[in-house]
Design an enzyme around this catalytic site. Structure first.
Site, PDB file in Angstrom:
ATOM      1  N   HIS A 493       1.254 -10.660  -1.541  1.00  0.00           N
ATOM      2  CA  HIS A 493       0.249 -10.908  -2.582  1.00  0.00           C
ATOM      3  C   HIS A 493      -0.863 -11.816  -2.056  1.00  0.00           C
ATOM      4  O   HIS A 493      -2.056 -11.486  -2.136  1.00  0.00           O
ATOM      5  CB  HIS A 493       0.936 -11.559  -3.795  1.00  0.00           C
ATOM      6  CG  HIS A 493       0.008 -11.924  -4.915  1.00  0.00           C
ATOM      7  ND1 HIS A 493      -0.105 -11.177  -6.067  1.00  0.00           N
ATOM      8  CD2 HIS A 493      -0.866 -12.964  -5.060  1.00  0.00           C
ATOM      9  CE1 HIS A 493      -1.004 -11.735  -6.867  1.00  0.00           C
ATOM     10  NE2 HIS A 493      -1.480 -12.836  -6.283  1.00  0.00           N
ATOM     11  N   GLU A 494      -0.469 -12.968  -1.490  1.00  0.00           N
ATOM     12  CA  GLU A 494      -1.480 -13.924  -1.004  1.00  0.00           C
ATOM     13  C   GLU A 494      -2.266 -13.352   0.171  1.00  0.00           C
ATOM     14  O   GLU A 494      -3.453 -13.607   0.320  1.00  0.00           O
ATOM     15  CB  GLU A 494      -0.813 -15.258  -0.617  1.00  0.00           C
ATOM     16  CG  GLU A 494      -0.141 -15.996  -1.774  1.00  0.00           C
ATOM     17  CD  GLU A 494      -1.060 -16.283  -2.962  1.00  0.00           C
ATOM     18  OE1 GLU A 494      -2.284 -16.380  -2.774  1.00  0.00           O
ATOM     19  OE2 GLU A 494      -0.548 -16.412  -4.089  1.00  0.00           O
ATOM     20  N   HIS A 497      -5.255 -11.458  -0.990  1.00  0.00           N
ATOM     21  CA  HIS A 497      -6.439 -12.303  -1.211  1.00  0.00           C
ATOM     22  C   HIS A 497      -7.136 -12.600   0.113  1.00  0.00           C
ATOM     23  O   HIS A 497      -8.363 -12.548   0.220  1.00  0.00           O
ATOM     24  CB  HIS A 497      -6.023 -13.640  -1.845  1.00  0.00           C
ATOM     25  CG  HIS A 497      -5.687 -13.565  -3.301  1.00  0.00           C
ATOM     26  ND1 HIS A 497      -6.519 -12.980  -4.240  1.00  0.00           N
ATOM     27  CD2 HIS A 497      -4.603 -14.021  -3.996  1.00  0.00           C
ATOM     28  CE1 HIS A 497      -5.965 -13.077  -5.438  1.00  0.00           C
ATOM     29  NE2 HIS A 497      -4.810 -13.702  -5.321  1.00  0.00           N
ATOM     30  N   HIS A 500      -9.184  -9.772   1.373  1.00  0.00           N
ATOM     31  CA  HIS A 500     -10.402  -9.665   0.562  1.00  0.00           C
ATOM     32  C   HIS A 500     -11.449 -10.645   1.119  1.00  0.00           C
ATOM     33  O   HIS A 500     -12.627 -10.305   1.268  1.00  0.00           O
ATOM     34  CB  HIS A 500     -10.068  -9.991  -0.900  1.00  0.00           C
ATOM     35  CG  HIS A 500     -11.101  -9.535  -1.886  1.00  0.00           C
ATOM     36  ND1 HIS A 500     -11.009  -9.815  -3.230  1.00  0.00           N
ATOM     37  CD2 HIS A 500     -12.256  -8.832  -1.744  1.00  0.00           C
ATOM     38  CE1 HIS A 500     -12.052  -9.295  -3.859  1.00  0.00           C
ATOM     39  NE2 HIS A 500     -12.824  -8.698  -2.982  1.00  0.00           N
TER      40      HIS A 500
END
Length: 710
Positions: A493-494, A497, A500
């Site tokens: 999940h992290e 980020h 991105h």
């Protein structure tokens, strides 16, 4: 803060200037000969630090390679430099004729302040040295004050207004520059720049007061409650921390098998507190006053400007339709939990709010035998990092390499620095991985932008720098760190980020990477959870750290299916929180007290009874950072689900889809309207019904796994 605070958490231009021992790499870009494979770096316990080359012998390089930050006092120096630079840029902006250069100067101004404020934002919560944390906190406060002044600088705003009013110049600008100009103007307006002097001062005062209230409320959400120990039965007292004649209750003890402990923790920890209640009421009223002062009906209308949802009406519609679709499934989930409670505790079978997390866990464990201990040996941290590396390489042509750090560059010896390298474009940026628990480190998983990417005046690209912070347990010396399935999913999940941030290579740092609307920002991270739960992906890296045996397919299938047990009730709980958040930030004055609204909404939307004398909203810390935007988690998950099913479910390693994902969704940061990015990826414009269907269809059990397990 508005104008320059739009760039939450960015950082230093002086950062990581030269890679050591560079050789020419693909596409003529520099590649370091000192890089090593990412998995090795995480399974080796010692951080390899480079000796300083050149310069004064023995002098530390400074945090993140910023020369000034070799000691806490350096924050003052970095701050003074940024303020000096910002003064010159303000003068330049006010004297430059309207044109694309105006937007560039505004972005430079934003960058000069964010380079310090965003770095300080991270250091103030994560540095182990109190002196560094204190200096960073002070820098944040001082830059915040300057930002408040700039947000209400009429002459500065006028230079931007002249640009926006010049139709000829505006029509000649590219879409990204136009959008960034409009975003800067929007930031001015929500600070009340268009008001007369008296009202403008009121807006500034409200902003300052809101900031203070947010900090006070946030602290209040974590403070334990105390109770006279004699009030509780003797046999459960050991569950709580003793302090003289009192017991401290610091949380909900949601996983405790003893119903009485969970009930006591719920009633004591969530007991109403007059001071915290007053803070919340003043915070909500102040937010509403500010929103109305600058021309919005409610705070929610102001907060949702520019998001995927666009307005509170769409959010309400989304939450109502989702609640409607979940209703029967949630009822079934509650019935299953009630049966389980009756089986384990025949004397008290009524399902209460403190039962939901515990009994859903019991049902999951009973039905699928998901013992994290069975999975951990297959998920060593090094293997998981190699898995991410392999996935990014196949999907996006990107590799992760561990790079040695200079002395003073990192704040803890177990931090690892990763270079993110594209096969033809070369070095894209840096990820600092602060993965392990330590005293005084916040117990949360999060991503900080430490420096935003942007195209500099000299034509070079300012490389983005981010920190990924996790709370992994420290392993025994010589043994690798083993992750539970939940930790592995959080890592993915992290890292979503972080990618991105690396690939949102915009011209302007104001919209770089994750600096985009909240309901879009979680899409790339949640999408990575779908990859983390796909056997084809997991099979590439999950190996037993002792035997090398791959993780059996049925174990992955069982794990995925176990997450669907009581998932409707879990989602309904999220809908309840999101609805509550919308009501609190909707029309004021509120028709009832925040506690009465909680009671009414809980019984209507969630379905489990309200417990008298409790005030859960006083522990709802997301009201600070996600005010009127708590729905974002659900909407982002809906988009991620649609992207997964349509683009990656058939082949999670599809390079063409990976490139489309980069081009349509990651590359723009916040420089393009979010719904246009979603349309570009899905090649259609999704409706509220599509969002709801995507979330609900994720709850359906996989027939093949069901038959196999039966």
């Amino acid at each position: 803060s508005a104008m320059l605070g739009g760039c939450r958490r960015a950082l230093p231009a002086a950062l990581g200037r030269a890679l050591r021992g560079r050789a020419a790499g693909p596409g003529g870009r520099a590649v370091s000969t000192s890089w090593c494979p990412v998995g090795t770096a995480f399974d080796a316990k010692q951080q390899q630090q480079q000796p300083l080359r050149g310069g004064a012998a023995g002098r530390d390089t400074g945090l993140f390679g910023v020369p000034e930050l070799s000691c806490p006092e350096g924050f003052q120096e970095a701050q003074d430099k940024a303020l000096q630079e910002s003064e010159q840029l303000v003068q330049k902006a006010c004297s430059t004729p309207p044109g694309p250069e105006t937007v560039m100067i505004f972005d430079q101004l934003s960058d000069s302040l964010c380079r310090v404020a965003d770095l300080a934002d991270f250091v103030k919560v994560a540095h182990p040295d109190f002196a560094f944390r204190e200096a960073a906190e002070e820098a944040c406060r001082n830059i915040g004050t300057v930002v408040e002044k700039l947000n209400t600088d009429v002459e500065l705003c006028q230079s931007l207004r002249c640009l926006l009013a010049d139709e000829t110049v505006m029509s000649s600008l590219d879409p990204e520059t136009r959008r960034v100009a409009e975003l800067f103007m929007f930031d001015f307006e929500i600070s009340g720049i268009h008001l007369d002097e008296e009202k403008r001062k009121k807006a500034v005062d409200l902003n300052v007061r809101i900031l203070d209230l947010c900090n006070e409320f946030l602290i209040g959400t974590h403070i334990p409650n105390k109770i006279d120990k004699h009030v509780l039965p003797e046999h459960i007292r050991y569950n709580f921390t003793a302090e003289g004649n009192y017991l401290q209750v610091a949380g909900l003890h949601a996983d405790c098998p003893d119903d009485l402990v969970r009930e006591a923790a719920y009633k004591i920890f969530l007991h109403s507190n007059a001071q915290q209640l007053a803070r919340l009421e003043e915070l909500l009223a102040s937010r509403n006053s500010l929103a109305q002062l600058v021309g919005y009906d409610t705070f929610a209308h102001r907060a949702l400007q520019g998001t995927m949802a666009k307005n509170p009406e769409t959010v309400r519609q989304f939450l109502e339709k989702l609640s409607e679709q979940l209703s029967k499934r949630t009822q079934k989930d509650f019935e299953m939990m009630t049966k389980m409670k009756m089986k384990l505790n025949p004397h008290n079978s009524m399902l209460m709010p403190w039962d939901h997390p515990y009994y859903s866990g019991v049902l999951r464990a009973e039905r699928y035998n998901i013992d994290p201990g069975l999975y951990c040996p297959f998920f060593s941290l090094g293997a998981c990092m190699e898995g991410l590396n392999s996935l990014f390489s196949q999907l996006l042509g990107i590799s992760l390499y561990a790079e040695p750090t200079k002395r003073g560059e990192i704040w803890s010896e177990d931090v690892r620095k990763l270079a993110v390298v594209h096969e033809t474009e070369g070095l894209l940026g840096y990820i600092y991985c602060d993965f392990f628990q330590r005293p005084d480190k916040p117990h949360q998983d999060c991503h900080f932008t430490v420096r935003g990417g942007r195209l500099k005046e000299n034509g070079e690209y300012q490389l983005p720098v981010v920190v990924l912070m996790l709370s992994l347990p420290n392993s025994a010396r010589g043994a690798p760190t083993l992750l539970s399935p939940g930790m592995m999913e959080n890592l993915f999940h992290e890292m979503g980020h972080a990618m991105h941030s690396m690939l949102g290579r915009t011209r302007y740092q104001h919209v770089t990477g994750t600096r985009c609307p909240t309901d879009f920002a979680e899409v790339p991270s949640i999408l990575m959870e779908y990859f983390a739960n796909d056997y084809r992906v997991v099979n590439q890296f999950a190996r037993h750290y002792k035997t090398g045996q791959p993780l059996p397919k049925n174990m992955v299938s069982r794990l995925c299916e176990s997450k669907k047990v009581c998932a409707a009730a879990d989602m309904q709980l999220q809908v309840f929180y999101a609805v509550l958040d919308q009501i609190y930030h909707g029309k004021h004055p509120l028709k009832k007290s925040t506690t009465e609204i909680l009671k009414e909404t809980q019984e209507k939307v969630y379905g489990l009874p309200y417990v008298p004398n409790t005030a859960w909203q006083l522990r709802f810390s997301h009201l600070v950072g996600y005010g009127a935007k708590y729905y974002s988690y659900l909407m982002s998950r809906a988009v991620a689900s649609m992207v997964w099913k349509q683009c990656f479910a058939q082949n999670p390693f599809d390079r063409a889809m990976g490139e489309r994902y980069r081009r349509e969704m990651l590359a723009h940061g916040g420089g393009k309207e979010p719904m246009l990015m979603v349309q570009g990826m899905l090649q259609k414009s999704p409706s509220v019904e599509d969002f709801v269907d995507a979330l609900v269809s994720d709850l359906d059990h996989d027939f093949e796994t069901f038959i196999m397990d039966s």
